[in-house]
Enzyme design. Structure first.
Site, mmCIF file in Angstrom:
data_model
loop_
_atom_site.group_PDB
_atom_site.id
_atom_site.type_symbol
_atom_site.label_atom_id
_atom_site.label_comp_id
_atom_site.label_asym_id
_atom_site.label_seq_id
_atom_site.Cartn_x
_atom_site.Cartn_y
_atom_site.Cartn_z
ATOM 1 C CG ASP A 139 47.926 39.068 45.703
ATOM 2 O OD1 ASP A 139 47.424 39.243 44.573
ATOM 3 O OD2 ASP A 139 47.333 39.345 46.749
ATOM 4 C CD GLU A 140 44.051 36.141 42.839
ATOM 5 O OE1 GLU A 140 43.268 35.316 42.360
ATOM 6 O OE2 GLU A 140 43.784 37.358 42.967
ATOM 7 C CG ASP A 159 45.119 33.925 46.598
ATOM 8 O OD1 ASP A 159 45.781 34.966 46.405
ATOM 9 O OD2 ASP A 159 43.968 33.916 47.068
#
Lengths: 374, 351
Positions: free
Chosen positions: B103-104, B8
């Site tokens: 973003d993950e 993350d």
């Protein structure tokens, strides 16, 4: 009101009308059937305000009169009655007693004065045709109607009475089916209407009761008088179906029917249907596609889905033109093939981005847009 | 026994903005819409969070909490480019990668001799050296635990939940940490005296199923740290949507309409920024009402249009009959591998 009636005749009559009911919540009387007794017959009417149906049944009338009763419940009760002799008797409070053999039912009705009467309009434009012709024509095109409510104009079958011909058209924007038939009528009766999909469904259920059907329409409504020769079933005269029409202008369908003939292949209808059906057994919702390739006296039909596998069908056809490949939704191919009854159909294809066309020798055309493979 | 890593990125968008603008270093930064357009922050950095600023907060509220907040517009092309670079790093360690957003991502690294801990630290180091951005990682035997663990040492840290520690690890966690438990489910659980996973662990499966249906079974398992979901390598996204939660519930349909216009603009921009050019099959709108009840409406559609969403909004609003807390709109991409061509009927004006 008081009459005696044959249970099976009564049941047959109720079966004709019980699909056309309105929602109970908004207008309770719309879930009732209007029963009117007079002169050797009862007539049964239902309506949902968009559509209405009436039929007549032989009965032994003791006292003429009328009542409305919940149609679904009544139909179930009548079907299950123990004796074929049924007596129905309504008192002044709309309570109706139904007696048959050893069983008696008392059912609460609603007075007939609240029942919206079915419109009987003067036949501005009317046409008489064979029921078996109309049912065949409807079956030939009705599968192509759109069910997308945002394209409501297409939610029905277009009837075009022009120049001694009746054309029926249906399309969902991806395929279009057209069937025509010669029909004699006075030129001033010419006109076009769109019959809603639900009415088409009812018609398909009701037709095939006898010889002729009379179609009449005006600007807002259409009526079908479906002749019955059902002496044995108890239906008398004709079944009357009246419906709103879809208001608006049907798109100019003629412009999407290819004028030029490219490669024409004569194919055995049943055989092609089976091949497409088998080829489609490996397709999925995500890849609902069959590919056609015609070359060198062969028609190949293939399908595949990444998760499952692939299929390959070959048919011998008379064809010596250039190789053509095109992909279609298999359902769009199977629908017309199922609806037709001819032994042979003609398939016309041009290239991978042009529509495919099914034709028969008697005025049937089905235009199918291809799938562009991504 | 699987080994799953959840990576993350730390305040991804805001971190990129501060990296690219040295003048923003050490300042509270929010990324998103400006104040005058009734904008909402997409995200913010840790300096801003100290002031109580949160993502999805209306910009004017954020500025009330933190007047010195610097609000910068989103630059999705840049974020996507960085995200692709990071994904390349993942690919050096596993082919089983499931990106959740820019973003993950989850990585399944089962069977890799380096072990989850070592892989996660190498990936994080590599991300810093190639992009200058920091990431946090969670390592666990399944997605649920990996995801919870990645929050444990955030920012710029990593945490591992080992097989033998699972039950004890889950015990004190609030139920909200379980995947799928939102405010409504949490409230229902709280009424039953259940606020932690430990309390949930002490409930029988039959009880939970009676209360929550099929979800009860998932609750039973997840409270014990059991999660059977596989890491599914990057499948194409099925839909694209944007949503907004309002600081004050919207009581009137016209208020919702105003917000809808902003959302519609964001959706179009988002679609354009991603530029995937995939055919759209359906349009949908979802509403959450003041009592957290939800509804969603959708229709077929090949292109998003404001009028289509207005129709959906009116339908959803009528259905709920309550003040609106959240509006989301989006498109579902057509999943067909082939594009059905249309007959040129020329009846487009009919909608």
């Amino acid at each position: 009101m008081k009459f005696k009636i044959n249970r099976d005749h009564f049941s047959v009559g109720l079966q004709q009308v019980l699909n056309v009911v309105g929602s109970k919540a908004t207008m309770p009387i719309l879930s009732n059937v209007l029963i009117e007794a007079s002169e050797g017959h009862i007539s049964l009417s239902t309506t949902n305000l968009d559509m209405g149906i009436r039929c007549r049944i032989k009965a032994e009338i003791k006292d003429p009169g009328a009542i409305t009763l919940p149609v679904r419940r009544l139909a179930t009760i009548v079907r299950e009655l123990p004796s074929s002799d049924v007596a129905l008797n309504t008192d002044s409070n709309h309570q109706t007693k139904i007696a048959s053999g050893g069983s008696t039912f008392k059912i609460m009705g609603i007075g007939q004065e609240e029942f919206p009467s079915l419109p009987a309009f003067t036949d501005e434009r009317s046409f008489v045709m064979r029921q078996k012709d109309l049912i065949r024509m409807l079956k030939n095109v009705s599968y192509a109607q759109s069910s997308d409510e945002t394209r409501y104009i297409l939610n029905g079958v277009y009837f075009s009475f022009q120049e001694d011909k009746l054309n029926l058209v249906a399309t969902d924007g991806r395929r279009l089916a057209l069937i025509g038939k010669e029909l004699e009528f006075p030129p001033e009766h010419a006109g076009n209407i769109i019959i809603p999909a639900k009415t088409v469904t009812e018609l398909l259920r009701l037709l095939d009761k006898g010889q002729d059907v009379k179609v009449a329409f005006n600007e807002r409504q259409v009526a079908f008088e479906i002749g019955t020769d059902g002496e044995s079933e108890g239906l008398a005269d004709s079944i009357y179906l009246v419906s709103k029409i879809v208001e608006g202008n049907y798109p100019n369908y003629e412009q999407v029917i290819p004028k030029e003939v490219h490669q024409r292949i004569k194919i055995d209808r049943e055989l092609l249907l089976q091949c497409v059906h088998r080829a489609a057994l490996v397709t999925s919702d995500k890849s609902n596609t069959v590919r056609l390739k015609v070359a060198d006296n062969h028609l190949e039909i293939t399908a595949s889905s990444p998760d499952f596998g692939e299929s390959h069908e070959t048919l011998a056809v008379e064809y010596d033109g250039p190789e053509v490949q095109v992909a279609f939704n298999p359902q769009f191919m199977m629908d017309p093939l199922k609806a037709l009854s001819q032994d042979e159909v003609y398939l016309e294809i041009k290239d991978e981005l042009s529509p495919g066309v099914f034709k028969t020798l008697d005025n049937f055309i089905c235009v199918i847009m291809p799938l562009r493979l991504n | 026994m699987r080994t799953i890593i959840h990576i993350d990125m730390d305040c991804f968008y805001a971190a990129i903005e501060t990296r690219d603008r040295p003048d923003l270093h050490g300042k509270p930064v929010g990324v998103g819409g400006s104040r005058d357009r009734r904008g909402v922050l997409t995200t913010c950095n840790y300096d801003a969070r100290k002031f109580g600023v949160r993502s999805a907060m209306p910009t004017f509220v954020a500025l009330q909490k933190c007047p010195q907040l610097v609000v910068v517009p989103t630059r999705f092309e840049v974020y996507r480019r960085e995200s692709l670079e990071i994904r390349r790093i993942f690919q050096e360690y596993s082919s089983l990668i499931e990106p959740l957003s820019l973003d993950e991502a989850y990585l399944d690294v089962s069977g890799n001799d380096l072990g989850g801990w070592e892989i996660a630290s190498r990936i994080r180091a590599e991300i810093i050296s190639r992009t200058g951005l920091t990431a946090s990682a969670g390592i666990g035997p399944n997605k649920l635990l990996a995801k919870i663990a990645s929050d444990w040492e955030k920012p710029n840290g990593q945490f591992e939940v080992k097989e033998e520690e699972i039950v004890a690890f889950m015990e004190p966690l609030p139920v909200r940490r379980i995947w799928g438990v939102g405010p409504v489910a949490a409230e229902r659980l709280e009424k039953l005296g259940i606020t932690t996973c430990g309390e949930l662990q002490r409930r029988g499966v039959a009880d939970l199923v009676k209360l929550f249906g099929r979800f009860g079974w998932e609750l039973y398992e997840m409270a014990r740290g059991i999660d059977r979901r596989a890491v599914e390598p990057s499948r194409p996204r099925k839909s694209l949507s944007t949503e907004r939660t309002f600081s004050a519930d919207l009581k009137e349909l016209w208020q919702c309409r105003e917000e809808l216009e902003h959302l519609f603009g964001e959706l179009l921009a988002d679609l354009k920024a991603r530029n995937e050019g995939r055919p759209i099959g359906r349009l949908f709108l979802k509403l959450t009402f003041s009592d957290f009840s939800k509804t969603s409406v959708e229709r077929a559609g090949r292109a998003p249009s404001l009028s289509a969403y207005e129709t959906l909004l009116a339908e959803g609003f009528r259905r709920g009959g309550k003040a609106v807390r959240l509006i989301g709109i989006g498109v579902r991409f057509s999943e067909a591998v082939a594009e059905q061509l249309e007959l040129p009927l020329g009846e487009k004006d009919l909608g």
